[in-house]
Design a protein around this motif. Structure first.
Motif, PDB file in Angstrom:
ATOM      1  N   PHE A 142       0.837  -1.206   0.000  1.00 17.60           N
ATOM      2  CA  PHE A 142       0.000   0.000   0.000  1.00 17.60           C
ATOM      3  C   PHE A 142       0.868   1.251   0.000  1.00 17.60           C
ATOM      4  O   PHE A 142       0.615   2.206  -0.725  1.00 17.60           O
ATOM      5  N   GLU A 143       1.900   1.244   0.849  1.00 23.38           N
ATOM      6  CA  GLU A 143       2.779   2.407   0.936  1.00 23.38           C
ATOM      7  C   GLU A 143       3.436   2.669  -0.417  1.00 23.38           C
ATOM      8  O   GLU A 143       3.482   3.796  -0.908  1.00 23.38           O
ATOM      9  N   THR A 144       3.924   1.601  -1.049  1.00 25.46           N
ATOM     10  CA  THR A 144       4.583   1.747  -2.351  1.00 25.46           C
ATOM     11  C   THR A 144       3.588   2.245  -3.385  1.00 25.46           C
ATOM     12  O   THR A 144       3.908   3.123  -4.199  1.00 25.46           O
ATOM     13  N   ALA A 145       2.375   1.693  -3.336  1.00 29.07           N
ATOM     14  CA  ALA A 145       1.357   2.114  -4.292  1.00 29.07           C
ATOM     15  C   ALA A 145       1.064   3.602  -4.129  1.00 29.07           C
ATOM     16  O   ALA A 145       0.929   4.331  -5.121  1.00 29.07           O
ATOM     17  N   GLY A 146       1.016   4.070  -2.883  1.00 27.26           N
ATOM     18  CA  GLY A 146       0.757   5.486  -2.629  1.00 27.26           C
ATOM     19  C   GLY A 146       1.805   6.367  -3.284  1.00 27.26           C
ATOM     20  O   GLY A 146       1.488   7.322  -4.007  1.00 27.26           O
ATOM     21  N   VAL A 147       3.081   6.018  -3.080  1.00 28.06           N
ATOM     22  CA  VAL A 147       4.165   6.814  -3.662  1.00 28.06           C
ATOM     23  C   VAL A 147       4.115   6.742  -5.187  1.00 28.06           C
ATOM     24  O   VAL A 147       4.315   7.748  -5.877  1.00 28.06           O
ATOM     25  N   THR A 148       3.793   5.542  -5.714  1.00 25.85           N
ATOM     26  CA  THR A 148       3.729   5.387  -7.166  1.00 25.85           C
ATOM     27  C   THR A 148       2.652   6.275  -7.759  1.00 25.85           C
ATOM     28  O   THR A 148       2.869   6.958  -8.768  1.00 25.85           O
ATOM     29  N   ILE A 149       1.478   6.285  -7.117  1.00 25.79           N
ATOM     30  CA  ILE A 149       0.384   7.114  -7.626  1.00 25.79           C
ATOM     31  C   ILE A 149       0.766   8.583  -7.571  1.00 25.79           C
ATOM     32  O   ILE A 149       0.519   9.346  -8.509  1.00 25.79           O
ATOM     33  N   LEU A 150       1.421   8.994  -6.472  1.00 23.46           N
ATOM     34  CA  LEU A 150       1.850  10.396  -6.347  1.00 23.46           C
ATOM     35  C   LEU A 150       2.811  10.753  -7.484  1.00 23.46           C
ATOM     36  O   LEU A 150       2.670  11.799  -8.145  1.00 23.46           O
ATOM     37  N   THR A 151       3.765   9.856  -7.741  1.00 25.66           N
ATOM     38  CA  THR A 151       4.724  10.092  -8.830  1.00 25.66           C
ATOM     39  C   THR A 151       3.994  10.217 -10.154  1.00 25.66           C
ATOM     40  O   THR A 151       4.278  11.107 -10.969  1.00 25.66           O
ATOM     41  N   ALA A 152       3.028   9.312 -10.376  1.00 28.51           N
ATOM     42  CA  ALA A 152       2.273   9.340 -11.628  1.00 28.51           C
ATOM     43  C   ALA A 152       1.508  10.649 -11.779  1.00 28.51           C
ATOM     44  O   ALA A 152       1.456  11.239 -12.870  1.00 28.51           O
ATOM     45  N   MET A 153       0.936  11.133 -10.648  1.00 24.09           N
ATOM     46  CA  MET A 153       0.195  12.393 -10.699  1.00 24.09           C
ATOM     47  C   MET A 153       1.105  13.545 -11.071  1.00 24.09           C
ATOM     48  O   MET A 153       0.780  14.380 -11.929  1.00 24.09           O
ATOM     49  N   ILE A 154       2.281  13.593 -10.439  1.00 25.59           N
ATOM     50  CA  ILE A 154       3.219  14.683 -10.732  1.00 25.59           C
ATOM     51  C   ILE A 154       3.663  14.592 -12.195  1.00 25.59           C
ATOM     52  O   ILE A 154       3.703  15.596 -12.920  1.00 25.59           O
ATOM     53  N   ALA A 155       3.960  13.361 -12.655  1.00 27.64           N
ATOM     54  CA  ALA A 155       4.420  13.175 -14.029  1.00 27.64           C
ATOM     55  C   ALA A 155       3.327  13.601 -15.012  1.00 27.64           C
ATOM     56  O   ALA A 155       3.598  14.304 -15.994  1.00 27.64           O
ATOM     57  N   ALA A 156       2.077  13.203 -14.721  1.00 24.14           N
ATOM     58  CA  ALA A 156       0.973  13.541 -15.622  1.00 24.14           C
ATOM     59  C   ALA A 156       0.804  15.058 -15.713  1.00 24.14           C
ATOM     60  O   ALA A 156       0.627  15.620 -16.802  1.00 24.14           O
ATOM     61  N   THR A 157       0.908  15.731 -14.540  1.00 26.72           N
ATOM     62  CA  THR A 157       0.785  17.199 -14.549  1.00 26.72           C
ATOM     63  C   THR A 157       1.924  17.817 -15.346  1.00 26.72           C
ATOM     64  O   THR A 157       1.722  18.745 -16.138  1.00 26.72           O
ATOM     65  N   ALA A 158       3.129  17.276 -15.144  1.00 22.77           N
ATOM     66  CA  ALA A 158       4.292  17.834 -15.835  1.00 22.77           C
ATOM     67  C   ALA A 158       4.129  17.703 -17.344  1.00 22.77           C
ATOM     68  O   ALA A 158       4.480  18.613 -18.106  1.00 22.77           O
ATOM     69  N   ILE A 159       3.578  16.555 -17.798  1.00 24.76           N
ATOM     70  CA  ILE A 159       3.393  16.354 -19.233  1.00 24.76           C
ATOM     71  C   ILE A 159       2.314  17.296 -19.765  1.00 24.76           C
ATOM     72  O   ILE A 159       2.426  17.853 -20.858  1.00 24.76           O
TER      73      ILE A 159
END
Lengths: 167, 297
Positions: A142-159
């Motif tokens: 769960f913890e890893t999934a949380g960080v992964t989703i956060l990274t994905a959100m930041i990446a999506a915004t950056a794109i």
């Protein structure tokens, strides 16, 4: 005894505010009534001495519902409810499913064996026990999934952001 | 007894903050200012605007005061002088501050005025900007104390106050605290001179008096929180514990108010942009840095 009374009172408040959500035609009132319904649930947690859950519920819901209010104001044609717009639809189906859902929740509350109730639990142990109960072995996942989703959100915004100076 | 003491201290603190605010904004020191202007407000008619959302209009000022009071309840003045020493104290403070935003949103929507509504929704945006900074900075504080008890947080700073131990978190929390209390460079919801008072524009008489009192108490609780979480609260030599708490709280409040005199008001977009692009990465770095300090040093 006093604990039961307060839990019940906050429970009734939660239900009343939930009813208000649908009785008002102002979007902001509706959103804030939902907020106070959730806050009453938070107060129920506090009355039941589950301090961490209570405080968490009170914190999270305030921001979430306020942001929901702004979206409702933006998207609805009649956010102030001055035009007398009716928000409800599929009335028969929702009445039936609401009644059935309520009965099912009551049945669960009464017929499930809840096991022994701890007389006193130290706050730290309570939070630890809660975490183990919800996530058990999957804590790390769960913890890893949380960080992964956060990274994905930041990446999506950056794109999604347009580069400066380029058309 | 503790509750009575705490409320008395809060009232004295709110009075001093009001005097300081007047001094900073007008350049004249008027010790009786808050009392005379408070009495004047009470004597004035409290006008209700045309077609308000009456419930929100009435509830907002008391809710602002109650939120500030609840936050004060978990902040210790001295080892024994705390209204409620909750196991989730550091989180509860934040829960109480969030309702400041709810109160301002109500005050914005309630009176059915354009300026008020702009102010209320602005503060919602401001909340999105500062709330993560508060929570993340407190996370690092709780990591060092290994507890969310506010009293434990103070005790953990016996050797070195958090302001020196984690300076980045201190600066972030300090600025975010100013945003919570909508103090001058971040006074977007009231914005005198631009929004004509914003969320407070439509309030008059005793309702405005309650709102101003709530705001002053809020400033005191935020200054007290900075002192508890970062400056070692009641810890200090010679003077009794409560005096140290009071001194530190007043000093923090004075610095907060003084900053507002020299820094121009920020734009909404800048608050959000800097909060998310600079503040949150720094807050995450601060958590990492404190983690390394705790595990390695």
């Amino acid at each position: 005894m006093l604990q039961t009374v307060f839990t019940g009172l906050f429970g009734l408040a939660a239900i009343w505010f939930a009813v208000v959500v649908f009785r008002t035609s102002s979007m902001v009132r509706s959103a804030l009534a939902l907020l106070f319904s959730q806050a009453a649930i938070g107060a129920m947690f506090l009355a039941m001495q589950t301090e961490f859950l209570g405080v968490l519920q009170l914190t999270m819901m305030a921001t979430e519902m306020a942001i929901m209010a702004i979206f409702m104001v933006m998207y609805m044609m009649d956010p102030g409810g001055l035009g007398g717009m009716d928000m409800t639809h599929q009335k028969r189906a929702s009445q039936v499913s609401g009644a059935l859902g309520g009965l099912a929740a009551l049945a669960v509350a009464f017929f499930v064996g809840w096991g022994p109730i701890a007389a006193e639990v130290r706050p730290g142990e309570q939070v630890r026990g809660l975490g183990l109960e919800i996530m058990e072995r999957s804590m790390l996942i769960f913890e890893t999934a949380g960080v992964t989703i956060l990274t994905a959100m930041i990446a999506a915004t950056a794109i999604a952001i347009k580069r400066r100076g380029k058309e | 007894m503790n509750a009575v003491m705490a409320i008395l201290m809060l009232l004295v603190g709110a009075y001093l903050v009001a005097v300081l605010e007047g001094w900073v904004s007008t350049g004249r020191l008027r010790p009786a200012g808050p009392i005379t202007s408070g009495l004047a407000l009470l004597g004035r008619e409290s006008v209700v605007p045309r077609r308000p959302d009456r419930i929100f209009f009435e509830v907002a000022p008391p809710l602002l005061l109650v939120a500030a009071l609840l936050a004060a309840a978990v902040l210790p003045l001295s080892p024994g002088l705390i209204v409620a020493d909750l196991a989730t104290g550091a989180l509860f403070v934040n829960a109480a501050w969030v309702y400041v935003m709810v109160a301002l949103l109500m005050a914005g929507w309630g009176p059915n005025g354009a300026y008020a509504m702009v102010g209320g929704f602005r503060f919602l945006g401001q909340t999105v900007g500062y709330s993560m900074l508060i929570v993340m900075a407190l996370t690092a504080v709780a990591m060092r104390a290994e507890s969310l008890f506010t009293t434990e947080v103070v005790k953990s700073q016996a050797a070195l106050p958090n302001a020196i131990y984690q300076p980045v978190g201190f600066v972030l929390f300090f600025l975010a605290a100013m945003a919570v209390a909508f103090l001058p460079p971040l006074d977007l919801p009231t914005a005198p001179g631009e929004l004509a008072g914003g969320v407070m524009a439509e309030y008059t008489g005793w309702r405005l008096a309650v709102m101003r009192l709530g705001r002053a108490v809020l400033v005191v609780t935020l200054a007290a929180a900075v002192s508890v979480f970062y400056l070692g609260g009641w810890l200090g030599p010679v003077l009794p514990p409560w005096a140290w708490s009071a001194l530190k709280t007043l000093l923090v409040a004075a610095v907060m108010l003084l900053l507002g005199r020299y820094v121009p008001r920020l734009r909404e977009t800048h608050v959000l942009e800097w909060g998310w692009k600079i503040g949150i990465p720094l807050a995450l770095l601060n958590i990492f840095y404190v983690g390394v300090l705790l595990l390695v040093v």
